[in-house]
Design an enzyme around this catalytic site. Structure first.
Site, PDB file in Angstrom:
ATOM      1  N   SER A 133       0.827  -1.202   0.000  1.00 36.37           N
ATOM      2  CA  SER A 133       0.000   0.000   0.000  1.00 36.37           C
ATOM      3  C   SER A 133       0.867   1.259   0.000  1.00 36.37           C
ATOM      4  O   SER A 133       0.563   2.235  -0.683  1.00 36.37           O
ATOM      5  CB  SER A 133      -0.884   0.038   1.257  1.00 36.37           C
ATOM      6  OG  SER A 133      -1.649  -1.132   1.346  1.00 36.37           O
ATOM      7  N   GLU A 243      -6.885   0.903 -14.137  1.00 33.21           N
ATOM      8  CA  GLU A 243      -6.578  -0.413 -13.549  1.00 33.21           C
ATOM      9  C   GLU A 243      -7.664  -0.788 -12.529  1.00 33.21           C
ATOM     10  O   GLU A 243      -8.159  -1.912 -12.495  1.00 33.21           O
ATOM     11  CB  GLU A 243      -5.197  -0.362 -12.878  1.00 33.21           C
ATOM     12  CG  GLU A 243      -4.774  -1.701 -12.313  1.00 33.21           C
ATOM     13  CD  GLU A 243      -3.376  -1.691 -11.705  1.00 33.21           C
ATOM     14  OE1 GLU A 243      -2.587  -0.766 -11.989  1.00 33.21           O
ATOM     15  OE2 GLU A 243      -3.074  -2.626 -10.934  1.00 33.21           O
ATOM     16  N   GLN A 337     -23.611 -20.287  -0.756  1.00 30.89           N
ATOM     17  CA  GLN A 337     -24.461 -20.863   0.304  1.00 30.89           C
ATOM     18  C   GLN A 337     -25.643 -21.618  -0.300  1.00 30.89           C
ATOM     19  O   GLN A 337     -26.021 -22.684   0.184  1.00 30.89           O
ATOM     20  CB  GLN A 337     -24.955 -19.729   1.220  1.00 30.89           C
ATOM     21  CG  GLN A 337     -25.755 -20.191   2.419  1.00 30.89           C
ATOM     22  CD  GLN A 337     -24.896 -20.920   3.456  1.00 30.89           C
ATOM     23  OE1 GLN A 337     -23.666 -20.853   3.419  1.00 30.89           O
ATOM     24  NE2 GLN A 337     -25.542 -21.657   4.350  1.00 30.89           N
TER      25      GLN A 337
HETATM   26  C1  LIG Z   1      -2.871 -12.329  -6.526  1.00 30.01           C
HETATM   27  C2  LIG Z   1      -2.166 -11.011  -6.407  1.00 30.01           C
HETATM   28  C3  LIG Z   1      -1.689 -10.411  -7.573  1.00 30.01           C
HETATM   29  C4  LIG Z   1      -0.988  -9.205  -7.488  1.00 30.01           C
HETATM   30  N1  LIG Z   1      -0.433  -8.672  -8.618  1.00 30.01           N
HETATM   31  C5  LIG Z   1       0.420  -7.610  -8.503  1.00 30.01           C
HETATM   32  C6  LIG Z   1       1.154  -7.154  -9.631  1.00 30.01           C
HETATM   33  O1  LIG Z   1       1.021  -7.655 -10.760  1.00 30.01           O
HETATM   34  N2  LIG Z   1       2.033  -6.129  -9.455  1.00 30.01           N
HETATM   35  C7  LIG Z   1       2.217  -5.544  -8.246  1.00 30.01           C
HETATM   36  O2  LIG Z   1       3.035  -4.640  -8.146  1.00 30.01           O
HETATM   37  N3  LIG Z   1       1.527  -5.960  -7.138  1.00 30.01           N
HETATM   38  C8  LIG Z   1       0.639  -6.979  -7.251  1.00 30.01           C
HETATM   39  N4  LIG Z   1      -0.048  -7.414  -6.143  1.00 30.01           N
HETATM   40  C9  LIG Z   1       0.169  -6.758  -4.860  1.00 30.01           C
HETATM   41  C10 LIG Z   1      -1.032  -5.972  -4.328  1.00 30.01           C
HETATM   42  O3  LIG Z   1      -1.253  -4.829  -5.101  1.00 30.01           O
HETATM   43  C11 LIG Z   1      -0.734  -5.664  -2.850  1.00 30.01           C
HETATM   44  O4  LIG Z   1      -0.790  -6.892  -2.148  1.00 30.01           O
HETATM   45  C12 LIG Z   1      -1.729  -4.677  -2.254  1.00 30.01           C
HETATM   46  O5  LIG Z   1      -1.549  -3.397  -2.813  1.00 30.01           O
HETATM   47  C13 LIG Z   1      -1.607  -4.577  -0.726  1.00 30.01           C
HETATM   48  O6  LIG Z   1      -0.290  -4.393  -0.338  1.00 30.01           O
HETATM   49  P1  LIG Z   1       0.334  -5.307   0.827  1.00 30.01           P
HETATM   50  O7  LIG Z   1       0.108  -6.735   0.438  1.00 30.01           O
HETATM   51  O8  LIG Z   1       1.743  -4.886   1.061  1.00 30.01           O
HETATM   52  O9  LIG Z   1      -0.547  -5.022   2.091  1.00 30.01           O
HETATM   53  P2  LIG Z   1      -0.235  -3.923   3.221  1.00 30.01           P
HETATM   54  O10 LIG Z   1       0.060  -2.626   2.597  1.00 30.01           O
HETATM   55  O11 LIG Z   1       0.782  -4.489   4.157  1.00 30.01           O
HETATM   56  O12 LIG Z   1      -1.632  -3.844   3.971  1.00 30.01           O
HETATM   57  C14 LIG Z   1      -2.024  -4.662   5.072  1.00 30.01           C
HETATM   58  C15 LIG Z   1      -3.364  -4.142   5.601  1.00 30.01           C
HETATM   59  O13 LIG Z   1      -3.191  -2.813   6.077  1.00 30.01           O
HETATM   60  C16 LIG Z   1      -4.137  -1.964   5.470  1.00 30.01           C
HETATM   61  N5  LIG Z   1      -3.570  -0.632   5.292  1.00 30.01           N
HETATM   62  C17 LIG Z   1      -2.357  -0.299   4.781  1.00 30.01           C
HETATM   63  N6  LIG Z   1      -2.219   1.038   4.759  1.00 30.01           N
HETATM   64  C18 LIG Z   1      -3.358   1.571   5.271  1.00 30.01           C
HETATM   65  C19 LIG Z   1      -3.849   2.891   5.495  1.00 30.01           C
HETATM   66  N7  LIG Z   1      -3.112   3.952   5.156  1.00 30.01           N
HETATM   67  N8  LIG Z   1      -5.064   3.033   6.021  1.00 30.01           N
HETATM   68  C20 LIG Z   1      -5.838   1.986   6.342  1.00 30.01           C
HETATM   69  N9  LIG Z   1      -5.439   0.703   6.140  1.00 30.01           N
HETATM   70  C21 LIG Z   1      -4.226   0.501   5.605  1.00 30.01           C
HETATM   71  C22 LIG Z   1      -4.434  -2.609   4.117  1.00 30.01           C
HETATM   72  O14 LIG Z   1      -5.657  -2.157   3.594  1.00 30.01           O
HETATM   73  C23 LIG Z   1      -4.436  -4.083   4.515  1.00 30.01           C
HETATM   74  O15 LIG Z   1      -5.689  -4.404   5.037  1.00 30.01           O
HETATM   75  C24 LIG Z   1      -0.800  -8.586  -6.220  1.00 30.01           C
HETATM   76  C25 LIG Z   1      -1.323  -9.179  -5.070  1.00 30.01           C
HETATM   77  C26 LIG Z   1      -1.988 -10.374  -5.148  1.00 30.01           C
HETATM   78  C27 LIG Z   1      -2.473 -10.986  -3.877  1.00 30.01           C
END
Ligand SMILES: Cc1cc2nc3c(=O)[nH]c(=O)nc-3n(C[C@H](O)[C@H](O)[C@H](O)COP(=O)(O)OP(=O)(O)OC[C@H]3O[C@@H](n4cnc5c(N)ncnc54)[C@H](O)[C@@H]3O)c2cc1C
Length: 378
Positions: A133, A243, A337
């Protein structure tokens, strides 16, 4: 049901082509791809040969130069049959447009025609083990050294990662500058020092080759910089509304398919001597689901109209992404369900759709981040 007004007879004719392609060339292989964890390259070549990849790219670069309603049809027809494996939309509608919009003439000539033919598979790598994020805190660096950059770092969760031939890597060309030090580099998968990690085992999207990528002193020519140095973050922000909109469109189409499967299932399944559909609670639940889908469709189609004239703003795209994907997960859960135990068995499309849907609230920016985007616009 409301009649959709956006699509012309040509679009509908194309829908038929896309539908047949997914039914004939994709779905017969999907189970096997789910087992192996990636889609065969042959499917990409077939999609390319059928003119179904990079369609919105200009004809000069191998595309067809059509509008994004064609992209929408590809997304909807894939969702209709549960073809969640092929990462066509990421390749055609995210990776290629970056090259078309920000690339040099030489870069466009070099990559886009082969992407349109399915010979080169594209990916975009933003997310890292320590930053999703909070994209500004990525740590992958590309430091200029004469006529090339030296790329170091790692990425994770990258769609098309295992199959990719060309990756748009989001990196810091000036690590002291935060967002303003962020750039996009085109990195070929065969460059020494670039390695692909394991294909990640996931809850759903099992045929999609989501992977880790590692860069260990990878020498990338300066000519592979996409656009201008330090402007990468701005480019990302410009492309994200579309996107996110694509995720919303997929959400509505998946939820719609789930309702159709469930209507058919409940009409055929008997309990207490009558079809499950004949219980009033079933009909009410399906009535709610169909209504939710219609509301989502009306909103998504209006957003799509804004896309077509280049006026979809980030906050509205975020609303569509979060609302439609929340709706998708709710509708599919309700539909599952109504399948009873069958809904837990992977041989039924509803079960896969349930697992596939969950990530829609996470990728492309989590739904919490969507609310942040909307909140900032209030
Ligand atoms: C199947 C899959 C395909 C993907 N494909 C790609 C791709 O092609 N290219 C790419 O670059 N990425 C890709 N991603 C990555 C995806 O975009 C990220 O997983 C996503 O943006 C969340 O980031 P994170 O996993 O680091 O979660 P985190 O940022 O660690 O978030 C963890 C939790 O904290 C919450 N959170 C974080 N910041 C805040 C805030 N400021 N306020 C409130 N809540 C917050 C989030 O909403 C979440 O619930 C993919 C992910 C998956 C699972």
């Amino acid at each position: 049901m409301l009649t959709r007004k956006l699509f012309s007879a040509d679009h509908e004719q194309f829908r038929d082509t896309a539908r047949k392609f997914f039914e004939r060339e994709i779905m017969p292989h999907h189970d096997r791809w789910e087992e192996q964890g990636f889609v065969d390259r042959e499917a990409w070549l077939k999609a390319g040969a059928a003119g179904l990849l990079c369609m919105t790219m200009p004809e000069a670069y191998g595309g067809v130069g059509v509008d994004r309603l064609y992209s929408t049809i590809m997304i909807e027809e894939a969702a209709r049959v549960g073809a969640s494996g092929p990462g066509f939309s990421l390749h055609s509608e995210i990776a290629s447009p970056y090259i078309n919009r920000y690339g040099s003439e030489a870069q466009k000539q070099q990559w886009l025609p082969r992407m349109a033919r399915g010979e080169i598979i594209g990916a975009i790598a933003m997310t890292e083990p320590g930053a999703g994020s909070d994209l500004q805190s990525i740590r992958t660096t590309a430091i200029r050294d004469g006529d090339h950059y030296v790329l170091n770092g790692s990425k994770t969760y990258i769609t098309n990662g295992h199959n990719s031939d060309l990756v748009i890597v989001v990196c810091k060309t000036d690590p002291t500058k935060g967002a303003k030090g962020t750039s996009l580099l085109l990195v070929e998968a065969d460059r020494p020092g670039f390695s692909k990690g394991k294909r990640l085992k996931k809850l759903g999207l099992k045929a999609q080759d989501t992977s880790e990528l590692f860069f260990d002193n990878v020498k990338v020519p300066a000519g592979n910089l996409l656009g201008r140095e330090g402007e990468g973050f701005m480019y990302l922000m410009q492309e994200l509304p579309w996107e996110r909109m694509m995720i919303a469109l997929r959400a509505v189409a998946s939820a719609e398919a789930a309702v159709e499967w469930t209507l058919e299932y409940t009409r055929n399944r008997k309990a207490f001597g009558k079809p499950v559909f004949d219980f009033q609670t079933t009909r009410h639940k399906l009535a709610e689901c169909r209504t939710q889908v219609q509301v989502g469709r009306a909103f998504a189609d209006q957003c799509l109209e804004a896309v077509l004239v280049g006026q979809l703003d980030p906050a509205t795209a975020a609303m569509a992404k979060y609302w439609c994907t929340d709706m998708q997960c709710k509708v599919i859960d309700d539909c599952l369900q109504l399948h009873g135990g069958s809904g837990y068995m992977l041989e039924y499309p509803i079960t896969r759709a349930y697992a596939d849907a969950r990530v829609q609230r996470i990728y492309g920016g989590t739904n919490e981040i969507m609310k942040e985007v909307i909140g900032r616009s209030l």
